[in-house]
Motif scaffolding. Structure first.
Motif, mmCIF file in Angstrom:
data_model
loop_
_atom_site.group_PDB
_atom_site.id
_atom_site.type_symbol
_atom_site.label_atom_id
_atom_site.label_comp_id
_atom_site.label_asym_id
_atom_site.label_seq_id
_atom_site.Cartn_x
_atom_site.Cartn_y
_atom_site.Cartn_z
ATOM 1 N N SER A 36 19.858 -1.124 3.198
ATOM 2 C CA SER A 36 19.818 0.285 3.573
ATOM 3 C C SER A 36 19.857 1.173 2.342
ATOM 4 N N ILE A 39 16.368 1.021 0.702
ATOM 5 C CA ILE A 39 15.377 1.779 1.463
ATOM 6 C C ILE A 39 15.655 3.273 1.365
ATOM 7 N N LEU A 43 13.040 5.973 -0.056
ATOM 8 C CA LEU A 43 12.647 7.106 0.778
ATOM 9 C C LEU A 43 12.983 8.426 0.089
ATOM 10 N N SER A 46 10.452 8.932 -2.639
ATOM 11 C CA SER A 46 9.149 9.257 -2.062
ATOM 12 C C SER A 46 9.102 10.693 -1.555
ATOM 13 N N LEU A 64 5.207 6.579 6.751
ATOM 14 C CA LEU A 64 6.123 5.848 5.878
ATOM 15 C C LEU A 64 7.529 6.436 5.953
ATOM 16 N N HIS A 65 7.640 7.753 5.857
ATOM 17 C CA HIS A 65 8.959 8.381 5.915
ATOM 18 C C HIS A 65 9.621 8.149 7.261
ATOM 19 N N CYS A 68 10.911 4.491 7.536
ATOM 20 C CA CYS A 68 12.076 4.203 6.691
ATOM 21 C C CYS A 68 13.327 4.963 7.128
ATOM 22 N N ALA A 71 16.458 3.249 8.847
ATOM 23 C CA ALA A 71 17.152 2.287 7.992
ATOM 24 C C ALA A 71 18.090 2.966 7.001
ATOM 25 N N THR A 72 17.988 4.271 6.866
ATOM 26 C CA THR A 72 18.847 4.973 5.915
ATOM 27 C C THR A 72 20.193 5.360 6.516
ATOM 28 N N CYS A 105 9.243 1.895 14.303
ATOM 29 C CA CYS A 105 10.379 1.200 13.685
ATOM 30 C C CYS A 105 11.451 0.910 14.730
#
Length: 127
Positions: A36, A39, A43, A46, A64-65, A68, A71-72, A105
């Motif tokens: 986490s 990732i 993120l 990014s 993509l954002h 992810c 998972a943050t 996700c």
């Protein structure tokens, strides 16, 4: 003092088994937190670089954002400041990508979780 496994007493075997069980319970949690954190860092990088560039973030960056972002959560819960959304974006296309990424996700994660849970329940009821 260094006895071979064949010479171990029952107490030594029990202690070694308890340590192994404890490590098997802690290790997945440590991997979850480390993954986490990684990732979340990617993120955050990014999203910050997307905001710094002249070109706004589009559908693919939103995808993509969004993928992810779930998972943050552990990293956010531990106090890491993470930018999870590119402020400078193309509008609707970025938002659609972001929403699709979050949903895909979530479907993947919960689908795998429910599949494993069902498999575990079947193994407990099967002779």
């Amino acid at each position: 003092m260094n006895a071979s496994p064949a010479e171990w007493s029952g107490e030594m075997v029990a202690r070694r088994g308890a340590l192994a069980r404890g490590w098997r319970r802690v290790r997945p949690l440590l991997f979850l937190i480390a993954g986490s954190w990684l990732i979340a860092s990617l993120l955050d990088y990014s999203a910050r670089t997307a905001s710094a560039h002249e070109a706004p973030a589009g559908f693919s960056m939103g995808l993509l954002h969004g993928a992810c972002m779930p998972a943050t959560w552990p990293a956010l819960a531990l106090g890491k400041e993470v930018v999870i959304y590119a402020v400078k974006n193309e509008g609707r296309s970025y938002d659609l990508g972001y929403t699709l990424g979050v949903n895909l996700c979530g479907a993947l994660f919960f689908g795998m979780w429910f599949w494993r849970w069902q498999k575990w329940r079947q193994s407990r009821t099967s002779p």
